[in-house]
Design an enzyme around this catalytic site. Sequence first.
Site, PDB file in Angstrom:
ATOM      1  N   ASP A 191       2.646  11.510   9.283  1.00  0.00           N
ATOM      2  CA  ASP A 191       1.512  12.004   7.788  1.00  0.00           C
ATOM      3  C   ASP A 191      -0.131  10.903   8.537  1.00  0.00           C
ATOM      4  OD1 ASP A 191       2.053   8.868   7.920  1.00  0.00           O
ATOM      5  OD2 ASP A 191       2.031   9.116   5.813  1.00  0.00           O
ATOM      6  N   ARG A 192       0.120  10.880  10.008  1.00  0.00           N
ATOM      7  CA  ARG A 192      -1.399   9.861  10.244  1.00  0.00           C
ATOM      8  C   ARG A 192      -1.901  11.437  11.459  1.00  0.00           C
ATOM      9  NH1 ARG A 192      -2.582   3.803  10.557  1.00  0.00           N
ATOM     10  NH2 ARG A 192      -1.447   3.409   8.823  1.00  0.00           N
ATOM     11  N   ARG A 214       7.740  -2.542   2.969  1.00  0.00           N
ATOM     12  CA  ARG A 214       7.339  -2.735   4.379  1.00  0.00           C
ATOM     13  C   ARG A 214       8.189  -3.915   4.672  1.00  0.00           C
ATOM     14  NH1 ARG A 214       2.533   1.172   6.517  1.00  0.00           N
ATOM     15  NH2 ARG A 214       3.989   2.769   5.472  1.00  0.00           N
ATOM     16  N   SER A 241       5.805   3.613   8.837  1.00  0.00           N
ATOM     17  CA  SER A 241       4.767   4.498   9.315  1.00  0.00           C
ATOM     18  C   SER A 241       4.564   3.994  10.404  1.00  0.00           C
ATOM     19  CB  SER A 241       3.689   4.280   8.382  1.00  0.00           C
ATOM     20  OG  SER A 241       2.307   4.882   8.911  1.00  0.00           O
ATOM     21  N   HIS A 242       3.252   3.882  10.702  1.00  0.00           N
ATOM     22  CA  HIS A 242       2.673   3.165  12.228  1.00  0.00           C
ATOM     23  C   HIS A 242       3.614   1.680  13.237  1.00  0.00           C
ATOM     24  CE1 HIS A 242       0.094   1.706   9.332  1.00  0.00           C
ATOM     25  NE2 HIS A 242       0.389   0.279   9.822  1.00  0.00           N
ATOM     26  N   ARG A 245      -8.537  -6.391   7.569  1.00  0.00           N
ATOM     27  CA  ARG A 245      -9.159  -5.357   7.963  1.00  0.00           C
ATOM     28  C   ARG A 245     -11.398  -5.408   7.922  1.00  0.00           C
ATOM     29  NH1 ARG A 245      -5.018  -2.590   9.634  1.00  0.00           N
ATOM     30  NH2 ARG A 245      -4.092  -1.993   8.072  1.00  0.00           N
ATOM     31  N   THR A 269       0.512  -1.207   0.176  1.00  0.00           N
ATOM     32  CA  THR A 269      -0.210  -0.169  -0.038  1.00  0.00           C
ATOM     33  C   THR A 269       0.740   1.332  -0.106  1.00  0.00           C
ATOM     34  OG1 THR A 269      -1.624  -1.171   1.571  1.00  0.00           O
ATOM     35  CG2 THR A 269      -1.915   1.015   1.198  1.00  0.00           C
ATOM     36  N   LYS A 276      -0.916  12.969   2.892  1.00  0.00           N
ATOM     37  CA  LYS A 276      -1.648  12.879   4.403  1.00  0.00           C
ATOM     38  C   LYS A 276      -0.726  13.316   5.405  1.00  0.00           C
ATOM     39  CE  LYS A 276      -1.548   8.162   6.199  1.00  0.00           C
ATOM     40  NZ  LYS A 276      -0.690   7.316   5.034  1.00  0.00           N
ATOM     41  N   GLU A 336      -8.990   9.058   4.385  1.00  0.00           N
ATOM     42  CA  GLU A 336      -8.640   7.979   5.155  1.00  0.00           C
ATOM     43  C   GLU A 336      -9.332   7.166   6.396  1.00  0.00           C
ATOM     44  OE1 GLU A 336      -6.347   4.873   2.248  1.00  0.00           O
ATOM     45  OE2 GLU A 336      -4.709   6.907   2.965  1.00  0.00           O
ATOM     46  N   GLU A 337      -9.799   6.531   6.751  1.00  0.00           N
ATOM     47  CA  GLU A 337      -9.999   6.077   7.940  1.00  0.00           C
ATOM     48  C   GLU A 337      -9.247   5.320   8.331  1.00  0.00           C
ATOM     49  OE1 GLU A 337      -9.328   2.456   8.360  1.00  0.00           O
ATOM     50  OE2 GLU A 337      -8.684   2.840   6.620  1.00  0.00           O
ATOM     51  N   SER A 338      -8.344   5.834   8.299  1.00  0.00           N
ATOM     52  CA  SER A 338      -6.944   4.898   8.836  1.00  0.00           C
ATOM     53  C   SER A 338      -5.487   6.133   8.901  1.00  0.00           C
ATOM     54  CB  SER A 338      -6.003   4.158   7.794  1.00  0.00           C
ATOM     55  OG  SER A 338      -5.712   4.955   6.270  1.00  0.00           O
ATOM     56  N   LYS A 389       9.921   4.109   1.206  1.00  0.00           N
ATOM     57  CA  LYS A 389       9.290   3.909  -0.035  1.00  0.00           C
ATOM     58  C   LYS A 389       9.406   5.244  -1.269  1.00  0.00           C
ATOM     59  CE  LYS A 389       6.202   6.971   2.322  1.00  0.00           C
ATOM     60  NZ  LYS A 389       4.469   7.834   2.527  1.00  0.00           N
ATOM     61  N   ASP A 405       6.003   8.393  10.950  1.00  0.00           N
ATOM     62  CA  ASP A 405       6.611   9.086  10.223  1.00  0.00           C
ATOM     63  C   ASP A 405       5.378  10.597   9.555  1.00  0.00           C
ATOM     64  OD1 ASP A 405       4.049   7.479   8.912  1.00  0.00           O
ATOM     65  OD2 ASP A 405       5.227   8.341   6.651  1.00  0.00           O
ATOM     66  N   THR A 462      -7.853   2.138  -1.534  1.00  0.00           N
ATOM     67  CA  THR A 462      -6.567   2.743  -0.198  1.00  0.00           C
ATOM     68  C   THR A 462      -5.552   2.277  -0.626  1.00  0.00           C
ATOM     69  OG1 THR A 462      -8.255   1.402   1.715  1.00  0.00           O
ATOM     70  CG2 THR A 462      -6.237   1.594   2.180  1.00  0.00           C
ATOM     71  N   ASP A 491       1.944   9.267  13.585  1.00  0.00           N
ATOM     72  CA  ASP A 491       2.330   8.651  13.753  1.00  0.00           C
ATOM     73  C   ASP A 491       4.460   8.598  13.511  1.00  0.00           C
ATOM     74  OD1 ASP A 491       2.245   9.024  11.169  1.00  0.00           O
ATOM     75  OD2 ASP A 491       2.028   6.915  10.793  1.00  0.00           O
TER      76      ASP A 491
END
Length: 545
Positions: free
Chosen positions: A281-282, A22, A113-114, A498, A18, A376, A363-365, A126, A279, A344, A277
């Site tokens: 972005d969340r 990772r 990320s998270h 999920r 995604t 984001k 996004e929901e995430s 990435k 990095d 997603t 998070d």
Amino acid sequence: MTPITRALTPFDGQKPGTSGLRKKTRVFMQKGYLEAFVQSIFNAIEGVAGKTFVVGGDGRFFNAEAIQTILRMAAAQGAARCIVGQNGLLSTPAASNLIRQRKANGGLILSASHNPGGIDADFGLKYNISNGGPAPEGVTAAMFEQTKTVSEYTTLDSADLDLSALGEVALGDMTVEIVDPVTDYAALMKELFDFKAISDLIAGGFTLRFDAMHAVTGPYATAILEGMLGAPKGTVMNGTPSVDFGKGHPDPNPIWAKPLVDLVMSDDGPDFAAASDGDGDRNMILGKGVYVTPSDSLAVLAANAHLAPGYKRDLAGVARSMPTSRAADRVAEKLGIASFETPTGWKFFGNLLDAGKATLCGEESAGTGSDHVREKDGLWAVLLWLNILAERKVSVKDILNDHWQTYGRDYYSRHDYEAVDAAAAEAMMADMNARLGDLPGTEVGDPPKTIAAADQFSYTDPVDGSVSNNQGLRLLFADDSRAVIRLSGTGTEGATVRVYLERYEPANGDLEGETQAALSDLAKAVNALTGLSERTGRDAPDVMT
Ligand code: G16
């Protein structure tokens, strides 16, 4: 310095998911593994000669070593310049901003990320393209093709660079420019938001806390919230980045940021709280006594963005990933602007933003952002919320209640079953796919719910016409509730299933319910239909957001 070419044997499974590649950190640390992937990126973009790149990461374990490898390879292969965050640190949105501001050809961002960090945890890399956004599917597919046959890489035999001192240094014929990671990003935030109004709000006694979760947003949040906006020292919690995120899980959700949630739910908690998070972005948004779901946050931001200077213009449109609730669509409809439903992955918003079709995305995430960058952006969301609160002068809870009373409420939750047996998860998805055609009209669960429609989500990009199939199984029920089931593309262990659940309650209905209770019949129906519990051996999700 003479470039050296070394032989490589390709590694299996270097397929970007995604959001980039990772893997477990030890996988990335294998001899030649990182080099093989970086060389594949360079090959897929037709070389790096004469190009400029932004390089940085979230500071997790192996970040520092990986950056040195990337710089040596870029220099050996003729790149003109690499712009690197001091000490190798750059949040993902700050990297996106730098790529755009400096008109770089692309960027290499080191982050999982998270996901947790450390030698026994996760690492990632990435590639972002020149618009500042994640490489689209066409580019990641080309990288993956390269990973299958890559047979050599070219590098320099040089000492590690000192990345702690700002300024320029030479690496072979390439210039390495070490920049303060915060400066340009903070300047952009100051352009978008009314810092004076937010400062006045804080000076007037409004209280807030920001949990940086020992990750990269610590320096950004400290500089902006405490430095520029005058929030008291200590407003930023866990603000020093560490290689293993304080042995925590830098995922801003009610499970992993529980201490912050407990604080804001207590009687003497702050008026506003947020977390970001690994990095940066969340984001997670909380108000005194209330958790704002990411889907609701996107809808509230879309409805109120005009209160911030950077968005006192007509919004072009709002885009959300398919599993995100439909709350934002309701706002778009009222505003008379377009709404888009994408798969997603933030990469799917890039074309919409570039073409001026969407202004806000989410996004929901736990991801929200806008056309200011192409990622984001956690702190951006926090500042937009603060700007809205400064203008409206009511509580987060009041804003949310007012929103539901206007648009109705989309009760929403995501249930995650983590690290389950991959074969079992894939078999469950395959069985469901095979049954899709038979599902409409079927009754499931107790009390029974009728399935009105079932499909696998396919997306045709409205800008370039590219098609992405199999992006998640959708079940629409006769009462307009909806469930989506998909396998995560960011995990590094087994499979993560999920299940996304939502049920709409109109503005004159019961808006005060407890989320899990409001969705329990739907969750039971999904379980009965898919056999999720038996197949995964789990009787409850690991995480409910
Ligand atoms: C990444 C992507 C997001 C996506 C999220 C979850 O976020 O950028 O677009 O929503 O993963 O994806 P999945 O459900 O496949 O695990 P991040 O913050 O991990 O880079």
